[in-house]
Design a protein around this motif. Sequence first.
Motif, short mmCIF file in Angstrom:
data_model
loop_
_atom_site.label_atom_id
_atom_site.label_comp_id
_atom_site.label_asym_id
_atom_site.label_seq_id
_atom_site.Cartn_x
_atom_site.Cartn_y
_atom_site.Cartn_z
N UNK A 216 0.49 -1.39 0.14
CA UNK A 216 0.09 -0.05 -0.22
C UNK A 216 1.02 1.31 -0.18
N UNK A 217 0.28 2.33 -0.65
CA UNK A 217 1.03 3.76 -0.68
C UNK A 217 0.27 4.53 -0.38
N UNK A 218 0.77 5.59 0.37
CA UNK A 218 0.00 6.88 0.89
C UNK A 218 0.91 7.95 -0.12
N UNK A 219 0.17 8.99 -0.53
CA UNK A 219 0.65 9.95 -1.49
C UNK A 219 0.29 11.33 -0.68
N UNK A 220 0.98 12.18 -0.52
CA UNK A 220 0.97 13.48 0.07
C UNK A 220 1.62 14.62 -0.77
N UNK A 221 0.76 15.83 -0.68
CA UNK A 221 1.36 16.93 -1.50
C UNK A 221 0.45 17.91 -2.14
N UNK A 222 0.68 18.88 -2.73
CA UNK A 222 0.00 19.96 -3.25
C UNK A 222 -0.22 19.38 -4.60
N UNK A 223 -1.59 19.63 -4.98
CA UNK A 223 -1.98 19.26 -6.46
C UNK A 223 -1.51 20.50 -7.43
N UNK A 224 -0.34 20.70 -7.86
CA UNK A 224 0.13 21.70 -8.42
C UNK A 224 -0.32 21.76 -9.96
N UNK A 225 -0.58 20.54 -10.38
CA UNK A 225 -1.03 20.49 -11.74
C UNK A 225 -2.22 19.58 -11.88
N UNK A 226 -3.42 20.37 -11.84
CA UNK A 226 -4.80 19.99 -11.81
C UNK A 226 -5.31 18.87 -12.83
N UNK A 227 -4.71 19.34 -14.14
CA UNK A 227 -4.94 18.39 -15.25
C UNK A 227 -4.22 17.13 -15.17
N UNK A 228 -2.97 17.23 -14.76
CA UNK A 228 -2.19 15.98 -14.65
C UNK A 228 -2.77 14.96 -13.76
N UNK A 229 -3.10 15.56 -12.36
CA UNK A 229 -3.71 14.78 -11.30
C UNK A 229 -4.88 14.17 -11.97
N UNK A 230 -5.89 14.79 -12.41
CA UNK A 230 -6.97 14.36 -12.83
C UNK A 230 -6.99 13.04 -14.07
N UNK A 231 -6.06 13.22 -14.69
CA UNK A 231 -5.82 12.33 -16.02
C UNK A 231 -4.76 11.27 -15.72
N UNK A 232 -4.00 11.44 -14.82
CA UNK A 232 -2.92 10.62 -14.47
C UNK A 232 -2.72 9.91 -13.11
N UNK A 233 -3.05 10.78 -12.35
CA UNK A 233 -2.84 10.21 -10.96
C UNK A 233 -4.37 9.65 -10.26
N UNK A 234 -5.20 10.43 -10.45
CA UNK A 234 -6.59 10.29 -9.68
C UNK A 234 -7.18 8.79 -10.28
N UNK A 235 -6.86 8.57 -11.70
CA UNK A 235 -7.51 7.27 -12.09
C UNK A 235 -6.74 5.91 -11.51
N UNK A 236 -5.44 6.24 -11.16
CA UNK A 236 -5.04 4.94 -10.50
C UNK A 236 -5.03 4.81 -8.89
N UNK A 237 -5.73 5.89 -8.24
CA UNK A 237 -5.95 5.91 -6.87
C UNK A 237 -6.94 4.51 -6.51
N UNK A 238 -7.06 4.08 -5.25
CA UNK A 238 -7.73 3.02 -4.87
C UNK A 238 -6.71 1.78 -4.87
N UNK A 239 -7.42 0.51 -4.62
CA UNK A 239 -6.60 -0.52 -4.66
C UNK A 239 -4.99 -0.59 -4.03
N UNK A 240 -5.21 0.02 -2.73
CA UNK A 240 -3.98 0.26 -1.97
C UNK A 240 -3.22 1.78 -2.27
N UNK A 241 -3.57 2.45 -3.18
CA UNK A 241 -3.03 3.82 -3.22
C UNK A 241 -3.97 4.79 -2.75
N UNK A 242 -3.68 5.72 -2.03
CA UNK A 242 -4.48 6.81 -1.17
C UNK A 242 -3.76 8.05 -1.18
N UNK A 243 -4.30 9.09 -1.86
CA UNK A 243 -4.02 10.49 -1.67
C UNK A 243 -4.57 10.85 -0.23
N UNK A 244 -3.56 11.38 0.67
CA UNK A 244 -4.25 11.99 1.82
C UNK A 244 -4.01 13.48 1.95
#
Length: 355
Positions: A216-244
């Motif tokens: 499992x992985x916890x990620x922390x930090x400011x979302x400085x690039x909203x588009x990147x977060x929505x397209x590349x990071x958010x779809x991978x969350x869940x199944x052990x990966x959590x943005x805190x």
Amino acid sequence: MSSVRVALIASARHPITEPFAGGLEAHTWGLAHALTRRGHEVDLFAAPGSDPALGACELPVRHVVLSAAARSDASMPSTAWIEEHHAYLSLMLDLARDGEHRFDVVHNNSLHYLPVAMASALRVPVITTLHTPPTPWLESAIQSHDVCPVVFTAVSQYTASAWHPVVPEARVVRNGIDTDFWRPGPGGSDLAWSGRIVPEKGPHLAIRAARAAGVPLKLAGPVSDERYYEEEVAPLLGDGAEYVGHLDRHGLAELLAHSAAALVTPSWDEPYGLVVAEALACGTPVCGFDRGALAEILTPACGLLAPPGDVAALAALIPRVMELDRGEARRRAERFCSLGRTADAYTRLYEEVAR
């Protein structure tokens, strides 16, 4: 010279306050506090909203109102670029007028080119810290002088080497973290990733590596690039990966101290890697990509590096890193990454150039 009067120039774009926008802001905050504790008089010139405890002087960032005709011009840069330009221009003109009566040294800890381009107008020594790989604006500012009057430092040997063609004598003064604040913890069963959520930091690669390793992985930090977060990071969350979320220093220290290992996944040549130092100080070994200065900080006793961008190789290293001695990680931070070492090095440099 027991006390030095320092004008410390910071970012006009992000306030120097918690939760920090990135490593540069965190470093500037820590350095200002460390220099003040050593008895120096530090005037921090920083973005509006910076930590009141630092007594920061707000950079004059003024909202620009442009006509439709000006905005339609083909040369129109971003409004933020214009506002930042004029903020630093106003500061440098002010320092040119009476800086010699107020300060012994000007330390440019920003990424902006004007403190370098206008250094010859000041009658006080100027130091600039190189925090990034070479940029066109800063390179051109250095070359605007027949002989650049600025004393340069670089945050790593890697960064000094990258700048060598235009700055052949940059002194290496590595960034540091407060090892009295970043304290070792018991570890845990999860991985941690921290930093700005932008493509060059590669959090999407960290998620893929952790998932491949089955940890499992916890990620922390400011979302400085909203588009990147929505397209590349958010779809991978869940199944052990959590943005805190975007944690302050206390929250981040707690996360790192209770993690088995920290993943550091740069997709660019990392100039230093403050997140590496923070993890080590918490006793947390590091598993990352071998880019930029990471290999300068880590030893095989406290971290392992995979080839750049190789997610499978990174995943294969994770179980080994989780078994490394947490005490070795902490000792590496104390010996190599302490803010005290950084502040001492800058104190020596200030005293040298201010003579």
